[in-house]
Design a protein around this motif. Structure first.
Motif, short mmCIF file in Angstrom:
data_model
loop_
_atom_site.label_atom_id
_atom_site.label_comp_id
_atom_site.label_asym_id
_atom_site.label_seq_id
_atom_site.Cartn_x
_atom_site.Cartn_y
_atom_site.Cartn_z
N ASN A 335 0.81 -1.16 -0.05
CA ASN A 335 -0.06 0.00 -0.04
C ASN A 335 0.87 1.25 -0.09
O ASN A 335 0.19 2.36 -0.33
CB ASN A 335 -0.96 -0.16 1.05
N SER A 336 2.18 1.25 0.46
CA SER A 336 3.04 2.27 0.40
C SER A 336 3.15 2.78 -1.06
O SER A 336 3.65 4.01 -1.39
CB SER A 336 4.46 1.97 0.92
N SER A 337 2.68 2.22 -2.19
CA SER A 337 2.81 2.70 -3.50
C SER A 337 1.87 3.72 -3.81
O SER A 337 1.95 4.33 -4.73
CB SER A 337 2.74 1.45 -4.43
N LEU A 338 0.68 3.97 -2.73
CA LEU A 338 -0.13 4.86 -2.99
C LEU A 338 0.42 6.35 -2.80
O LEU A 338 -0.33 7.36 -3.00
CB LEU A 338 -1.32 4.86 -1.97
N ALA A 339 1.85 6.41 -2.36
CA ALA A 339 2.67 7.45 -2.18
C ALA A 339 2.53 8.36 -3.10
O ALA A 339 2.98 9.50 -3.16
CB ALA A 339 3.72 7.04 -1.44
N ILE A 340 2.43 7.72 -4.56
CA ILE A 340 2.40 8.66 -5.73
C ILE A 340 1.40 9.65 -5.71
O ILE A 340 1.63 10.61 -6.61
CB ILE A 340 2.46 7.68 -6.94
N ALA A 341 0.25 9.51 -5.01
CA ALA A 341 -0.70 10.33 -5.05
C ALA A 341 -0.74 11.36 -4.39
O ALA A 341 -1.14 12.67 -4.56
CB ALA A 341 -2.19 9.74 -4.54
N ILE A 342 0.41 11.61 -3.40
CA ILE A 342 0.59 13.08 -2.60
C ILE A 342 2.22 13.38 -2.94
O ILE A 342 2.72 14.29 -2.43
CB ILE A 342 0.40 12.71 -1.04
N GLY A 343 2.83 12.87 -3.85
CA GLY A 343 4.07 13.30 -4.25
C GLY A 343 5.10 12.65 -3.36
O GLY A 343 6.40 13.11 -3.51
N TYR A 344 5.19 11.61 -2.46
CA TYR A 344 6.27 11.27 -1.75
C TYR A 344 6.90 10.30 -2.75
O TYR A 344 6.48 9.24 -3.59
CB TYR A 344 5.66 10.41 -0.75
N PRO A 345 8.15 10.36 -2.95
CA PRO A 345 9.14 9.76 -3.87
C PRO A 345 9.41 8.20 -3.36
O PRO A 345 10.61 7.93 -3.16
CB PRO A 345 10.51 10.66 -3.99
#
Length: 395
Positions: A335-345
């Motif tokens: 689920n950490s791949s959802l970071a792309i939604a808020i711009g976390y690299p």
């Protein structure tokens, strides 16, 4: 004589297709052939399409100049670094968020799970509401809640919240003092590793002693004394080589210190709170799975509720909890791949940028798949070791 000759005759064999061994071997061979044939067809089709579109294949692009910046870099990185190093930065960010989230979600989940079984009505209902709220909301919405609904409404840097130990909290993240180590500081991590080894030895010997004699040893406080005391002693002997770089508030921003950006905070809090709701239910089910007679027997021996939970119920519940707990750890990592939604690299975001710049779609997706597969397999292997140590051992 005729009957004896009939008995001596060997029984007739059926057809080969009715032989279970032959039939099993045939179908296994057929499945293997179809599997490898499908893989060959996919690979051949991909190669043909790449050649038809004049798209280069291979991993040589990893040595090329990245040409883009990354906001959170746990290792040295600039826009002049290679694509390979950019992917390593994204992978490390994924590992950091996964490890931090797993630790926090486990702590919160155990507290909430035990709280759901509390005799106190208010505590029990609060824990129930927590589980029902976070368990029934998609994780992406939880991330947006922390990012846009909590951190985005914090005051600007000029009006930052002043926290203890010289820390600040504002729209741009959490600022706290940066630790600066001087000469001779290498002795402190060495002392810490020695203390951890000694704590493990003490725990191992204490367990053997308890199994043999039934006498307990204060393992927890002894371990705390070792893990805290030895590094402190090494710190004093090395001349206290430690200074702090405190963040300083300026007109428009904060300077100095260490900054934890809102993208990391929102993702970390969202994954921790979301996964903790599922872990709480797993813990509650594990405790419920322990026979009530165990608690009654421990109470008859004069134990209080705290030692009963810690020494009798939880160790037995862990045998039920660990297998499904592994699945939640894997879900948190993925689920950490959802970071792309808020711009976390993280790895997905970084690999997506590399993919868009190089056009190496197949290689980029393959790298992401292998990275997540390796992380999941390592997590499963560690949890399998823990599960094996917690399993019942017959004497």
């Amino acid at each position: 004589m005729a009957s004896q000759e009939i008995l001596r005759e060997e029984p007739s064999r059926g057809s080969l297709i009715n032989d279970p061994k032959i039939r099993s071997l045939f179908f296994q061979t057929l499945v293997i052939v179809l599997l490898f044939g499908s893989i060959w067809w996919i690979v051949h089709n991909v190669i043909d399409n790449l050649q038809r579109l004049h798209i280069a294949s291979g991993f040589q692009f990893l040595r090329g100049r990245a040409g883009f910046d990354i906001s959170d870099t746990p290792i040295a990185y600039t826009s002049d670094s290679t694509y390979g190093r950019a992917l390593v930065v994204g992978l490390l960010n994924t590992i950091i968020i996964a490890v931090a989230g797993v630790i926090t979600a486990t702590i919160i989940g155990f507290i909430i799970g035990i709280g759901r079984l509390s005799q106190n009505w208010l505590i029990r209902k609060i824990c129930t509401v927590y589980v029902e709220v976070f368990r029934n909301i998609p994780p992406l919405l939880v991330i947006f809640f922390w990012y846009s609904g909590v951190l985005a409404v914090l005051p600007p840097p000029r009006e930052s919240y002043h926290l203890p130990f010289g820390s600040f909290l504002n729209q741009r993240g959490f600022y706290f003092p940066r630790v600066l180590w001087g000469e001779g500081s290498w002795l402190i991590p060495v002392a810490f590793l020695v203390a951890v080894a000694m704590a493990w030895f003490v725990a191992h010997r204490a367990r053997q002693r308890q199994m043999a004699t039934g006498q307990q040893f204060p393992v927890l406080w002894t371990s705390v004394a070792l893990i805290v005391g030895l590094p402190v002693l090494a710190f004093l002997l090395s001349g206290m080589p430690l200074t702090f770089d405190f963040p300083k508030q300026s007109t428009f921003n904060l300077t100095g210190g260490f900054q934890v950006k809102p993208e990391f905070l929102s993702l970390y809090m969202a994954l921790s709170c979301y996964t903790a709701a599922f872990i709480a239910e797993i813990v509650r089910a594990g405790i419920r799975g322990v026979s009530k007679g165990q608690t009654e027997a421990a109470g008859a021996l004069g134990l209080r509720s705290g030692p009963i939970l810690r020494l009798v119920v939880v160790p037995q519940a862990m045998r039920i909890v660990i297998p499904p707990l592994t699945s939640q750890y894997l879900n948190l990592t993925k689920n950490s791949s959802l970071a792309i939604a808020i711009g976390y690299p993280d790895l997905t975001a970084t690999a997506g940028t590399v993919l868009n710049q190089t056009g190496q779609a197949v290689e980029g997706v393959l790298i992401m798949m292998i990275a997540y597969l390796v992380l999941s397999l390592v997590t499963s292997a560690v949890m399998n070791v823990v599960n094996a140590r917690m399993a019942l051992v017959e004497r």
